[in-house]
Design a protein around this motif. Structure first.
Motif, PDB file in Angstrom:
ATOM      1  N   ARG A  55       2.338 -37.306  45.733  1.00  0.00           N
ATOM      2  CA  ARG A  55       1.960 -38.212  46.807  1.00  0.00           C
ATOM      3  C   ARG A  55       0.630 -38.549  46.667  1.00  0.00           C
ATOM      4  NH1 ARG A  55       6.109 -35.350  50.865  1.00  0.00           N
ATOM      5  NH2 ARG A  55       5.257 -33.076  50.789  1.00  0.00           N
TER       6      ARG A  55
ATOM      7  N   GLY B 276       1.406 -32.111  70.700  1.00  0.00           N
ATOM      8  CA  GLY B 276      -0.576 -32.377  70.530  1.00  0.00           C
ATOM      9  C   GLY B 276      -0.780 -33.307  69.432  1.00  0.00           C
ATOM     10  N   PHE B 277      -0.034 -32.681  68.117  1.00  0.00           N
ATOM     11  CA  PHE B 277      -0.260 -32.975  66.927  1.00  0.00           C
ATOM     12  C   PHE B 277      -0.595 -34.722  66.752  1.00  0.00           C
ATOM     13  CE2 PHE B 277       0.311 -34.240  62.369  1.00  0.00           C
ATOM     14  CZ  PHE B 277      -1.222 -33.583  62.072  1.00  0.00           C
ATOM     15  N   PRO B 278      -1.729 -35.294  66.733  1.00  0.00           N
ATOM     16  CA  PRO B 278      -1.550 -36.719  67.199  1.00  0.00           C
ATOM     17  C   PRO B 278      -0.720 -37.914  66.020  1.00  0.00           C
ATOM     18  CG  PRO B 278      -3.673 -36.137  65.995  1.00  0.00           C
ATOM     19  CD  PRO B 278      -2.684 -35.178  65.651  1.00  0.00           C
ATOM     20  N   ILE B 279      -0.027 -37.365  64.689  1.00  0.00           N
ATOM     21  CA  ILE B 279       0.456 -38.250  63.751  1.00  0.00           C
ATOM     22  C   ILE B 279       1.902 -37.479  63.213  1.00  0.00           C
ATOM     23  CG2 ILE B 279       0.213 -39.272  61.627  1.00  0.00           C
ATOM     24  CD1 ILE B 279      -3.047 -37.397  61.888  1.00  0.00           C
ATOM     25  N   GLU B 280       2.990 -38.183  63.904  1.00  0.00           N
ATOM     26  CA  GLU B 280       3.728 -38.081  63.276  1.00  0.00           C
ATOM     27  C   GLU B 280       4.130 -38.210  61.543  1.00  0.00           C
ATOM     28  OE1 GLU B 280       6.960 -38.116  65.139  1.00  0.00           O
ATOM     29  OE2 GLU B 280       5.800 -37.562  66.574  1.00  0.00           O
ATOM     30  N   GLU B 281       5.327 -37.686  60.680  1.00  0.00           N
ATOM     31  CA  GLU B 281       5.664 -37.808  59.664  1.00  0.00           C
ATOM     32  C   GLU B 281       6.072 -39.226  59.152  1.00  0.00           C
ATOM     33  OE1 GLU B 281       4.916 -35.294  58.279  1.00  0.00           O
ATOM     34  OE2 GLU B 281       4.601 -33.135  58.833  1.00  0.00           O
TER      35      GLU B 281
ATOM     36  N   HIS C  41       3.298 -43.943  63.168  1.00  0.00           N
ATOM     37  CA  HIS C  41       2.656 -42.284  63.323  1.00  0.00           C
ATOM     38  C   HIS C  41       1.822 -42.250  64.428  1.00  0.00           C
ATOM     39  CE1 HIS C  41       2.463 -41.170  58.949  1.00  0.00           C
ATOM     40  NE2 HIS C  41       1.969 -42.595  58.220  1.00  0.00           N
TER      41      HIS C  41
ATOM     42  N   ASP D 212       4.593 -40.955  50.940  1.00  0.00           N
ATOM     43  CA  ASP D 212       4.016 -41.451  50.891  1.00  0.00           C
ATOM     44  C   ASP D 212       3.482 -42.787  50.391  1.00  0.00           C
ATOM     45  OD1 ASP D 212       1.660 -41.331  48.959  1.00  0.00           O
ATOM     46  OD2 ASP D 212       0.391 -41.196  50.470  1.00  0.00           O
TER      47      ASP D 212
ATOM     48  N   PHE E 191     -10.197 -36.548  56.593  1.00  0.00           N
ATOM     49  CA  PHE E 191      -9.777 -36.268  57.607  1.00  0.00           C
ATOM     50  C   PHE E 191     -10.175 -34.801  58.234  1.00  0.00           C
ATOM     51  CE2 PHE E 191      -6.114 -37.615  56.264  1.00  0.00           C
ATOM     52  CZ  PHE E 191      -5.241 -36.365  57.215  1.00  0.00           C
ATOM     53  N   ALA E 192     -10.414 -34.528  59.276  1.00  0.00           N
ATOM     54  CA  ALA E 192     -10.215 -33.139  59.982  1.00  0.00           C
ATOM     55  C   ALA E 192      -9.917 -32.421  59.243  1.00  0.00           C
ATOM     56  CB  ALA E 192      -8.757 -33.369  60.972  1.00  0.00           C
ATOM     57  N   GLY E 193     -10.850 -31.440  58.011  1.00  0.00           N
ATOM     58  CA  GLY E 193     -10.463 -30.800  57.784  1.00  0.00           C
ATOM     59  C   GLY E 193     -10.032 -30.554  56.194  1.00  0.00           C
ATOM     60  N   VAL E 194      -9.412 -32.452  55.904  1.00  0.00           N
ATOM     61  CA  VAL E 194      -9.296 -32.171  54.388  1.00  0.00           C
ATOM     62  C   VAL E 194      -9.644 -33.013  53.590  1.00  0.00           C
ATOM     63  CG1 VAL E 194      -6.904 -33.446  53.564  1.00  0.00           C
ATOM     64  CG2 VAL E 194      -6.495 -32.786  55.998  1.00  0.00           C
TER      65      VAL E 194
END
Lengths: 466, 466
Positions: free
Chosen positions: A108, A428-433, A342, A92, A172-175
């Motif tokens: 990371r 559906g998931f908004p972010i690529e790896e 992303h 990352d 973000f989102a539960g993290v």
């Protein structure tokens, strides 16, 4: 462009042939200023550069970056947090920027700290400042984001950007992130924004007002005020870049968070999923598919009022050059090549590639007049976007062949369609790896044909003779 | 490794700084043999090299290719068949090999011929032969496959590999090729296999017996016999490589079709689709996913009895060196980096990357003793495989995040898991696409930091002083 001196050419060959075990770029003439401008295209692997080139200059055209005289490849290295003897294959921006900034390999999410034992790692910016160089960071992201932060801060998690994000905070989102041990109450240096406000950095430009509007830990005072108390002039408008006071450090934050990007898809469109017919969903050998309609790229209206990365780079160079008799270290990041990939937005990527290219032009122009300036351009890791045939290589076959990801079909100015596929996470998931790949390294001075990411730190250090 | 001469270093810098408009690699000393070894990793973009490195040498290790002293990047250029003024952004091996072989830009599927007007383009091998150099092609594919064919043949479609494939023939699964105009009956040069059998090529090694077992056009005689009549010695076994007669040309075909690859997934496993739960299929925010089990790579039993690409390369170099007082041109292709990526088989890719690397070592050893040898290593286009995080970057989020493609999770010798994703075509469809990206170029001699694929032809030509 100046002709290289003969000793530089010989040195180049020597380095390339592996004769120099310690990398020694051309020695500066004594008493001359020595400068380093490190430009990072976040996520800017060869594919992302090619997407930018095809659109901005055409398949046969050349970006400024393409005309850099020296080119190498960089091995990106990442280790496990719990067992730093073990490598993992995708980085990352936190661990990869930390590698470039400190010469270490870490895990990371870490900012200027070591894996597992969480020790602070001295950065090139800190070493340069100690030796009397001016230092600066410029980014189109929050200045507290992983890449710029890794050059000036030390904290166990990239999520700990401001004082409210230090203890069991939801990034973000539960993290959940937790940097309790880095709080000032426990003897730490505080959040990334606090470390920047407290530091002796000559230039900090980018996004992230929201982090500096937070109060400092246990103080009823916002961080931009803390920074002002620490001799930073604080600006928030593009036009103020032309009127900075060289006797003060400069903190310029031009947006609440990540700076809006220059370009977007037509009417804001991003990538869309190909739509197979019902029959094709049942059996890939029958039925057909509807591909997303082609689109142009257009200006992003939200970008209005933002300074260009080129203008921030020019202002930073000018300010740094004025503030040190020795020279300077500057890191410039075009952050949203990564962020737009992303988000599956190739037009956004293209505009940020253009911003990087324009900033490189500014740096090259400065280096023409200041030949002791080392310019390095590189990426921190790979990104998801792939250029695919628009119309399968196999479309002579009597079946529907289409990519599995979210797709954009971009009409390039040369009138062709460039298909870009993003397929590393569910639709559906908004972010690529991120992806694992060597990344390019470009320079205006001789560099090895291949090096590891931590060795970039050595190139920087050796040029500044630290 | 020999130290470069000073003039080479200066030349290197001159080329790199764009001062030389015609590329002029180091001039050969007169009367010395001049040799070129061009090694093509089909589909071998930076990601595919990284997959190989991670497995074969570890994340921090180095392949032979990584230690090449000079490195550049190559713009791959492809045009439309019907309007060659228009570019398209993804190549195939036919048009890209034709670019390297002839200096032209053509359309996909074409072998040594121009787009639209279908003119024969003179190849570097033909030019070299005319000037008294020995010439050879080596490939792990059929020697009639697109890459080797483009250096020695001229035909409108890559599918026209043998006399039975010339007129309305089904190349595969419903795809019809037609090279009627290239038939000898109509004054053409015939199929690719016929052109090889008829030609004056000193070495042809690889796969593809099936194409040479066909009778020549309108003759009751198989092509391998036609080749024998044309002073080729014809061999089919690896051990025969040690006993070739230097007074005859050499045609060695070691398999019916593409040569079996060296490595495969555990028990022959390839990539598999992640299996989302029923809930997750309904809504990506709920449910979970079962990822393919990790696997090791293993030797492919079908490879037994095949010559290594290394051994074919060594035999070719030896034969070529013996057969010309001037020197030679040799093209070596590791073809199945591409073919195994098309088939979503990363272990296969890795073994063929290793074959390329071993062959490069053979070439470098020869160049040590024969310093007028230019070695170039490059790819023709990008491939589908991407290295992804094994376990999403976002797996702290309470949703299932997994790639949309077919996935292999490979246990590397350093004990880690490398996840490789293939997502450019539907899961049921058996073949992945090529990708558009600049590709790497490696050399033992100074090369420009960036060039177009047709300019590789210039490098070859200039080194041989053609």
């Amino acid at each position: 462009m100046k002709h290289p001196k003969v000793f530089k050419s010989i040195l180049s060959a020597a380095i390339a042939f592996g004769m120099a075990t310690t990398l020694q770029p051309a020695a500066a003439e004594s008493n001359d200023k020595r400068n380093v401008i490190l430009i990072i295209g976040d996520g800017m692997d060869d594919t992302q550069v090619t997407i930018g080139r095809n659109y901005l200059e055409g398949a046969q055209g050349r970006l400024v970056i393409d005309n850099m005289p020296y080119r190498g490849a960089v091995q990106v290295l990442t280790v496990h947090e719990n067992d730093p003897s073990k490598f993992i294959y995708v980085a990352d921006s936190a661990n990869s920027a930390t590698s470039m900034a400190t010469g270490a390999i870490t895990s990371r999410g870490r900012i200027g700290t070591s894996a597992k034992d969480d020790k602070d790692l001295t950065t090139i910016a800190e070493m340069a400042k100690t030796s009397g160089f001016a230092t600066g960071i410029v980014s189109t992201a929050n200045v507290t984001d992983a890449t710029p932060a890794s050059f000036v801060a030390h904290v166990s998690s990239r999520g700990c950007e401001n004082p409210d994000m230090m203890v069991n905070a939801e990034a973000f989102a539960g993290v959940i992130v937790d940097c309790s041990a880095d709080t000032k109450a426990l003897g730490g240096k505080g959040s990334i924004a606090e470390q920047i406000a407290d530091a002796d950095i000559d230039v900090v430009l980018g996004g992230g007002q929201k982090h500096f509007n937070k109060n400092a830990e246990a103080m009823p005072k916002p961080l931009f005020t803390v920074a002002q108390d620490n001799n930073y002039q604080y600006i928030t408008k593009a036009k103020q870049l032309a009127q900075v006071n060289p006797n003060q450090k400069l903190l310029g934050l031009f947006s609440e968070s990540t700076m809006p990007v220059r370009m977007q898809g037509e009417n804001g469109r991003g990538s869309e999923a190909p739509k197979p017919s019902f029959l094709n969903k049942v059996d890939w050998r029958v039925g057909d598919v509807e591909m997303p309609a082609p689109m142009k790229c257009e200006a992003n209206p939200e970008f209005e009022g933002m300074p260009n990365l080129r203008d921030m780079t020019a202002a930073a160079i000018s300010h740094l050059d004025a503030r040190s008799a020795n020279g300077f270290f500057l890191m410039v990041e075009s952050a949203s090549i990564d962020k737009q990939s992303h988000a599956r937005k190739p037009c956004g990527q293209i505009g940020e590639m253009q911003q990087l290219d324009e900033s490189l032009k500014v740096a090259l122009d400065f280096a023409k007049e200041n030949p002791n300036t080392l310019i390095l351009v590189t990426a921190d890791h790979g990104q998801a976007a792939q250029i695919l045939p628009d119309g399968s290589l196999f479309n002579a076959m009597p079946v529907a062949v289409y990519p599995m990801g979210m797709v954009s079909r971009i009409i390039t100015p040369e009138g062709q369609i460039m298909a870009v596929n993003y397929a590393t996470t569910p639709h559906g998931f908004p972010i690529e790896e991120h992806t694992g790949t060597t990344v390019p390294l470009y320079s205006n001075q001789p560099i090895p044909a291949m090096l590891t990411q931590p060795e970039i730190f050595n190139l920087l250090k050796d040029h500044l003779q630290l």
